[in-house]
Design a protein around this motif. Structure first.
Motif, short mmCIF file in Angstrom:
data_model
loop_
_atom_site.label_atom_id
_atom_site.label_comp_id
_atom_site.label_asym_id
_atom_site.label_seq_id
_atom_site.Cartn_x
_atom_site.Cartn_y
_atom_site.Cartn_z
N ASN A 4 16.14 4.12 8.63
CA ASN A 4 15.01 5.04 8.55
C ASN A 4 13.81 4.48 9.31
O ASN A 4 13.72 3.27 9.55
N ILE A 5 12.87 5.36 9.65
CA ILE A 5 11.68 4.95 10.38
C ILE A 5 10.45 5.20 9.52
O ILE A 5 10.34 6.26 8.88
N GLN A 6 9.52 4.25 9.51
CA GLN A 6 8.33 4.42 8.72
C GLN A 6 7.11 3.78 9.38
O GLN A 6 7.24 2.88 10.22
N LEU A 7 5.94 4.29 9.00
CA LEU A 7 4.66 3.82 9.50
C LEU A 7 3.91 3.09 8.39
O LEU A 7 4.19 3.30 7.20
N PHE A 8 2.94 2.26 8.79
CA PHE A 8 2.16 1.49 7.82
C PHE A 8 0.69 1.91 7.90
O PHE A 8 0.01 1.63 8.88
N ASP B 52 -9.32 15.51 14.78
CA ASP B 52 -8.74 15.84 13.48
C ASP B 52 -7.63 14.84 13.18
O ASP B 52 -6.63 14.75 13.89
N GLU B 53 -7.81 14.06 12.11
CA GLU B 53 -6.89 12.97 11.81
C GLU B 53 -5.51 13.47 11.41
O GLU B 53 -4.50 12.84 11.74
N THR B 54 -5.47 14.59 10.72
CA THR B 54 -4.18 15.17 10.35
C THR B 54 -3.43 15.64 11.59
O THR B 54 -2.22 15.43 11.72
N LEU B 55 -4.15 16.26 12.51
CA LEU B 55 -3.55 16.72 13.75
C LEU B 55 -3.03 15.54 14.57
O LEU B 55 -1.94 15.60 15.15
N ALA B 56 -3.81 14.46 14.63
CA ALA B 56 -3.39 13.27 15.38
C ALA B 56 -2.11 12.69 14.80
O ALA B 56 -1.19 12.31 15.54
N LEU B 57 -2.03 12.63 13.46
CA LEU B 57 -0.83 12.10 12.82
C LEU B 57 0.37 13.02 13.05
O LEU B 57 1.49 12.54 13.26
N GLU B 58 0.14 14.32 13.04
CA GLU B 58 1.23 15.27 13.33
C GLU B 58 1.75 15.08 14.76
O GLU B 58 2.95 15.13 15.02
N GLY B 59 0.82 14.85 15.70
CA GLY B 59 1.22 14.60 17.08
C GLY B 59 2.04 13.34 17.21
O GLY B 59 3.05 13.30 17.93
N LEU B 60 1.62 12.29 16.49
CA LEU B 60 2.36 11.03 16.51
C LEU B 60 3.76 11.22 15.92
O LEU B 60 4.75 10.74 16.49
N LYS B 61 3.85 11.90 14.80
CA LYS B 61 5.16 12.13 14.17
C LYS B 61 6.08 12.92 15.10
O LYS B 61 7.28 12.63 15.19
N LEU C 261 10.74 -4.39 0.59
CA LEU C 261 10.07 -4.56 -0.70
C LEU C 261 9.49 -3.24 -1.15
O LEU C 261 9.24 -2.34 -0.33
N ASP C 262 9.27 -3.10 -2.45
CA ASP C 262 8.63 -1.90 -2.98
C ASP C 262 7.21 -1.78 -2.43
O ASP C 262 6.58 -2.78 -2.08
N ASP C 263 6.73 -0.56 -2.38
CA ASP C 263 5.39 -0.27 -1.87
C ASP C 263 4.52 0.28 -3.00
O ASP C 263 4.33 1.49 -3.12
N PRO C 264 3.97 -0.60 -3.84
CA PRO C 264 3.18 -0.12 -4.98
C PRO C 264 1.84 0.49 -4.58
O PRO C 264 1.19 1.13 -5.40
N PHE C 265 1.41 0.28 -3.34
CA PHE C 265 0.12 0.78 -2.89
C PHE C 265 0.21 2.12 -2.16
O PHE C 265 -0.81 2.68 -1.74
N ASN C 266 1.43 2.61 -1.95
CA ASN C 266 1.64 3.85 -1.20
C ASN C 266 1.08 3.74 0.22
O ASN C 266 0.44 4.66 0.74
N TRP C 267 1.32 2.61 0.85
CA TRP C 267 0.86 2.37 2.21
C TRP C 267 1.81 2.96 3.26
O TRP C 267 1.40 3.27 4.37
N VAL C 268 3.05 3.11 2.92
CA VAL C 268 4.08 3.52 3.88
C VAL C 268 4.13 5.04 4.02
O VAL C 268 4.07 5.76 3.03
N VAL C 269 4.25 5.50 5.26
CA VAL C 269 4.48 6.91 5.57
C VAL C 269 5.86 7.00 6.22
O VAL C 269 6.08 6.44 7.30
#
Length: 354
Positions: free
Chosen positions: A81-85, A107-116, A344-352
């Motif tokens: 799988n692929i994930q971002l930090f 727009d930060e949401t738009l930028a993230l959508e473009g990256l994805k 490792l588990d991600d207790p901080f919800n840092w991973v996307v």
């Protein structure tokens, strides 16, 4: 916004040996591009073949330095799988840089959508060898063909991708740091907190001097009194003095690193004493002489955690922790990279996750 896709006539051969990638040398087949025009806003988001950009020789970014950039990574887990930090933190910081350089808000949401969307096309470029990742470089440049000092009216937002190995060829081995006394990188009220090319251009002369003295990085002092520690050329800096983890506070002249922020949050979650404050190079030298300087390490997206084995200030050379990585540095590296690669588990919800 619906992103257009332009198919490449031919695709590149991917590196056969992922252990020899290096850093920032190889680039993928495609890039994301979006334009801005005053009165229209950001528009025409698209994924196009990676290729040279056609710019007017009078483009304002070339003459007046109106540009900003970011750096983050995509990681492949052992399950494939692929994930971002923490990508949202990068795009938030991009807008902080935009504000300082009078570049339109993105727009930060738009930028993230473009990256994805770009990563979905280029997912096969995310390497899987241990320690490797796909480096992500979003940037914005002013492209008006105009010779005059003013904010631009036309911009390009671009994301390029580069499969990369370790930032330092030596891996997690301690690096040597040279303290710069003659030149300064930034001052409060300037652009030090922004991720813009001018800050890095200002650091090159100190970096060159460090290399001449066989040191891998330069540590910058404040631009007024030249006695308070700020940051390393490519990293924020931390010191372990006794039982306290200390890092320079954010006063507008150093980069608010995402890995720096994550390090502070991790250390606090472990119950450690963490201080963000002004700290002089003399205080570090005194702590070293007392035997209280336990560890020094840098933090940044590229290297994650970079232990410091030697620190040179004037004629004083301080060997840190016997030129070996310290326990706190190792724990931070293991935890951070464990979360990034999904081990490792991600207790901080840092991973996307993609």
């Amino acid at each position: 916004m619906e992103f257009k896709f332009e198919k490449a006539a031919a695709l590149k051969a991917k590196p056969a040996d992922e252990t020899q990638l290096g850093f920032g040398k190889v680039f993928t087949d495609y890039m994301f591009v979006m334009d801005y025009d005053t009165g229209e806003g950001w528009h025409d988001g698209r994924i196009v073949p990676y290729a040279p950009i056609s710019l007017s020789p009078a483009s304002m970014c070339l003459h007046y330095g109106q540009e900003v950039f970011e750096g983050m990574k995509a990681y492949r887990t052992k399950e494939g799988n692929i994930q971002l930090f923490r990508p949202e933190e990068n795009f938030k910081r991009l807008n902080q840089s935009n504000e300082r350089l009078v570049i339109p808000h993105l727009d930060e949401t738009l930028a993230l959508e473009g990256l994805k969307a770009l990563l979905e096309v280029e997912k096969d470029w995310v390497p899987s060898a241990p320690g490797t990742s796909l480096y992500i470089r979003p940037f914005i440049i002013a492209v008006d063909p105009f010779l005059g000092v003013r904010p631009g009216d036309k911009y390009m937002f671009i994301i390029i991708l580069s499969p990369s190995g370790a930032y330092y060829a030596s891996g997690l081995n301690p690096v040597s740091i040279y303290v710069e006394n003659k030149y300064v990188r930034a001052v409060r009220g300037g652009m030090g907190f922004a991720k813009t090319g001018g800050n890095y251009a200002a650091s090159l002369i100190g970096q060159d001097e460090a290399h001449k003295q066989n040191y891998s990085q330069v540590l910058w002092l404040d631009g007024v009194e030249q006695k308070y520690i700020e940051e390393v050329g490519a990293m924020n800096i931390f010191f372990v003095i006794g039982d306290e983890v200390v890092t320079p506070e954010l006063q507008g002249s150093i980069l608010p690193g995402i890995t720096r922020k994550s390090t502070i949050e991790l250390c606090k979650s472990w119950g450690m004493k963490v201080s963000e404050r002004r700290i002089s190079i003399q205080e570090i030298a005194d702590a070293y002489d007392r035997g209280e300087l336990k560890e020094v390490f840098g933090t940044g997206t590229a290297a994650v955690i970079s232990p410091v084995g030697h620190l040179k200030w004037n004629d004083k050379v301080m060997e840190i922790n016997g030129n070996k990585i310290g326990a706190i540095s190792q724990k931070l590296y293991d935890t951070m990279t464990g979360i990034q690669w999904g081990e490792l588990d991600d207790p901080f919800n840092w991973v996307v996750k993609l």
